[in-house]
Design a protein around this motif. Structure first.
Motif, short mmCIF file in Angstrom:
data_model
loop_
_atom_site.label_atom_id
_atom_site.label_comp_id
_atom_site.label_asym_id
_atom_site.label_seq_id
_atom_site.Cartn_x
_atom_site.Cartn_y
_atom_site.Cartn_z
N THR A 151 -36.01 21.14 -36.42
CA THR A 151 -36.36 20.11 -37.39
C THR A 151 -35.21 19.13 -37.47
O THR A 151 -34.13 19.39 -36.94
N GLY A 152 -35.46 18.02 -38.13
CA GLY A 152 -34.39 17.05 -38.28
C GLY A 152 -34.89 15.64 -38.10
O GLY A 152 -36.07 15.37 -38.31
N VAL A 153 -33.99 14.77 -37.71
CA VAL A 153 -34.37 13.39 -37.49
C VAL A 153 -33.75 12.89 -36.18
O VAL A 153 -32.71 13.37 -35.76
N THR A 154 -34.43 11.93 -35.58
CA THR A 154 -33.92 11.32 -34.36
C THR A 154 -34.22 9.84 -34.42
O THR A 154 -35.13 9.42 -35.14
N SER A 155 -33.44 9.04 -33.67
CA SER A 155 -33.55 7.60 -33.89
C SER A 155 -34.78 7.00 -33.23
O SER A 155 -35.24 7.46 -32.20
N SER A 156 -35.31 5.95 -33.84
CA SER A 156 -36.34 5.17 -33.17
C SER A 156 -35.63 4.36 -32.09
O SER A 156 -34.42 4.19 -32.14
N PRO A 157 -36.39 3.88 -31.09
CA PRO A 157 -35.75 3.26 -29.93
C PRO A 157 -34.86 2.05 -30.27
O PRO A 157 -34.04 1.65 -29.47
N GLN A 158 -35.03 1.50 -31.46
CA GLN A 158 -34.23 0.33 -31.83
C GLN A 158 -32.79 0.70 -32.16
O GLN A 158 -31.91 -0.15 -32.18
N LEU A 159 -32.55 1.96 -32.46
CA LEU A 159 -31.20 2.38 -32.85
C LEU A 159 -30.60 3.24 -31.74
O LEU A 159 -31.15 4.26 -31.38
N HIS A 160 -29.50 2.77 -31.17
CA HIS A 160 -28.88 3.56 -30.10
C HIS A 160 -27.39 3.30 -30.06
O HIS A 160 -26.90 2.35 -30.67
N ARG A 161 -26.68 4.14 -29.35
CA ARG A 161 -25.23 4.06 -29.30
C ARG A 161 -24.75 4.13 -27.85
O ARG A 161 -25.50 4.49 -26.96
#
Ligand code: ADP
Ligand code: MG
Length: 600
Positions: free
Chosen positions: A233-243
């Motif tokens: 479970t958790g959260v992951t970024s939408s494609p607009q947010l990256h590093r």
């Protein structure tokens, strides 16, 4: 030098060096102890880089006055009895090394009072030696103050980084645990300034928001995966947010922060064709596996673990993240039924319950602490993604389902170098690579058609024969079903000859022999097992072949058509191979480039 046994003091320093590398490692160990003690609130205070002062106060169950001395002995723990317990560890600590190690390399004061004691105890140590111990009035809980860290290890001091770096490391440790334990209130004060706080509400999304900030947290996508051997479970970024690197992929296994390059890779892979190569997602994943499926006793700092079935955990993570990201475009319908926040928080709670079912021995405080994670809240995410919403979708063609818009409306300005389309949008200028963009469009259309089994074939004018190498003959045999599903109709004749009767309709204008040869070459280089991967590979080749080329002049209508379709792609920012489809220059950037910013 002749062989001799090292003195206790030197042995203690060597052992301490393994656990206490820097101020942040002290904070990590003391936080883990506070969490193991069932604390509801943990306050952390530091001065400078942490060498001068580190103080951690908790309201956990405390230590009995009769046990206080023992807590500082090496290999003294209340959390483990026999070697068998090593395979059913449900506490963060178990090695009984941290307090001894920290005390060996600092001047340490602890005040503590156990829930069943009437008064507290104060104990002071310097370089591991007890210099004072006495009764003291104190609330239930434990406060540990570490001063002059590494005062007796000048060599270690030289390895520390700039104060700002050490401070940041400390904050990172605190924020990580705050996300893994949302039912605990964390307060971090550095140099007399409060820099971080969580509410302790029990909501994972609340904690993530406190760590990432509301803007980024809002764009995160909920992850839910429930496999027999691992829940994710958790959260992951939408494609607009990256590093630019993987450092913002944060993993917890059974409530323990871990580093694991394979699982990190699973997360990165889930974004294959979604993020440009060289860019990495942001994720916070809480992985739960039965405690007998993971060995945490791999490393003194317990930052690495070993799984009994690493492949199982890998694929559970990859699938959970992948399906979260690919269904994100359907966010609108998902959101109508329930908020992401609720879903994630519920799953997080369920994960704990699942795990609690596996706990056979009574772990008292810890179980209490976990049960409280059931406390849910009514946190609402108003918009779970940065997608530009527009529910009045434009129909794409007869009967095609309207998709949400994923780009702002763009106005085509023109074409340059017969390769790039210049467009204007509300947020500035866009330069679009026509080939990459068309590849993305075709790829998504094709995958959708394949999923719906509505791929259109184009019969070749006269059946074309093709001479195949023995390798290629074997490939056609092996992948015939997949080739047929995608719209190729190939029939093998005796020897190494085959007849191409049909190709996918998008390839109508292309030489069927050349296309099939290119597909077979791709398959030869095959390193992607599994029908799904093979299918994707063939589809990518088909789309690359069918897409408009660089150097092809397009008229205004063709350009508008392309942009309109791109606006409705799930992932308009990259081509299926992960390269960017567009370069965006915001109005601010343009103004800056022209020196207009701030110039009246
Ligand atoms: P470990 O955590 O591996 O058991 P430590 O050296 O970190 O070893 O701690 C030794 C023991 O001291 C723990 O097992 C626990 O019983 C006790 N202890 C340490 N810190 C705390 C705390 N903050 N609250 C209650 N008990 C604590
Ligand atoms: Mg410990």
């Amino acid at each position: 030098m002749s062989i001799h046994i090292l003195s206790e003091a030197v042995i203690a320093q060597i052992a301490a060096g393994e656990v206490v590398e820097r101020p942040a490692s002290v904070v990590k160990e003391l936080l883990e102890n506070a969490i193991d003690a069932g604390a509801k609130q943990i306050a952390i205070r530091t001065q400078g880089d942490g060498q001068a002062l580190l103080q951690i106060s908790d309201d956990g169950h405390g230590i009995r006055s009769s046990d206080v001395r023992l807590a500082f002995a090496r290999h003294a723990t209340s959390k483990l009895d026999s070697a068998d317990d090593l395979y059913a560890i449900d506490t963060l600590g178990f090695r009984g090394e941290a307090l001894a190690s920290i005390a060996a390399v600092s001047k340490l004061t602890m005040t503590t009072r156990h829930t069943s004691d009437h008064s507290g105890t104060l104990i002071q140590l310097e370089g591991g030696l007890i210099v004072q111990e006495r009764a003291i009035g104190s609330p239930v809980g434990t406060t540990i103050t570490v001063e002059q860290l590494f005062f007796n290890m000048p060599a270690r001091r030289k390895f520390l980084k700039k104060a700002a770096t050490e401070k940041r490391q400390i904050a990172t440790v605190v924020t990580r645990y705050a996300m893994a334990y949302p039912a605990v209130r964390f307060i971090l004060e550095q140099d007399d300034r409060e820099v971080f706080r969580t509410s302790g509400s029990g909501s994972f999304m609340d904690a993530v928001t406190a760590v990432m900030g509301a803007d980024d947290a809002r764009t995160m996508i909920g992850v839910l995966g429930d496999r027999p051997g691992a829940t994710v479970t958790g959260v992951t970024s939408s494609p607009q947010l990256h590093r630019a690197d993987r450092s913002r992929i944060t993993l917890f296994v059974n409530g323990r922060y871990i580093q694991d390059s394979a699982i990190t890779h699973a997360v990165v892979q889930a974004y294959h064709t979604i993020l440009m190569s060289g860019r990495y997602p942001v994720a916070v994943l809480l992985i739960r596996v039965p405690s007998d499926q993971v060995d945490v006793n791999v490393h003194p700092t317990k930052a690495e673990v070993r799984f009994r079935s690493p492949e199982g955990v890998f694929s559970a993570v990859q699938q959970a993240v992948r399906s979260a990201v690919t269904t994100q475009a359907d966010a609108a319908s998902f959101r109508r039924s329930q908020t992401y926040a609720d879903t994630v928080d519920n799953a997080w709670t369920r994960g704990h319950q699942l795990d609690m079912g596996l706990i056979t021995n009574d772990i008292g405080q810890h179980a209490r602490h976990r049960a409280e994670l059931n406390v849910n809240d009514d946190y609402e995410l108003t918009s779970p993604s940065t997608l530009i919403e527009d529910d009045t979708a434009i129909p794409e063609g007869a009967g095609a389902p309207a998709r949400p818009r994923t780009l702002p409306i763009l106005r085509v300005v023109g074409q340059i170098a017969a390769s790039y389309i210049i467009a204007e949008g509300p947020a500035g200028m866009y330069l679009i690579d026509q080939h990459a963009a068309h590849e993305r469009i075709l790829y998504e259309q094709f995958m959708a058609a394949a999923a719906a089994q509505t791929i259109v074939k184009q019969m070749t004018l006269n059946a074309q024969t093709i001479e195949l190498t023995p390798d290629a003959t074997a490939l056609v045999d092996e992948y015939l079903a997949t080739l047929l599903a995608i719209g190729f109709d190939i029939e093998q004749f005796g020897g190494h000859t085959a007849v191409i009767r049909a190709v996918p309709a998008v390839l109508a204008d292309h030489d069927p022999v050349a296309v099939v040869k290119a597909v077979l070459q791709d398959l030869e280089r095959g390193d992607a097992p599994g029908t799904k991967a093979i299918e994707e590979k063939i589809v990518k080749r088909v789309c690359k072949t069918a897409a408009v080329k660089a150097g092809q002049l397009l008229n205004a209508e063709q350009m508008r058509g392309l942009i309109t379709q791109l606006e409705r792609c799930h992932f308009p920012l990259t081509c299926p191979h992960g390269r960017p489809t567009m370069i965006h220059m915001s109005s601010t950037q343009l103004e800056r480039e022209f020196g207009r910013l701030g110039a009246g």
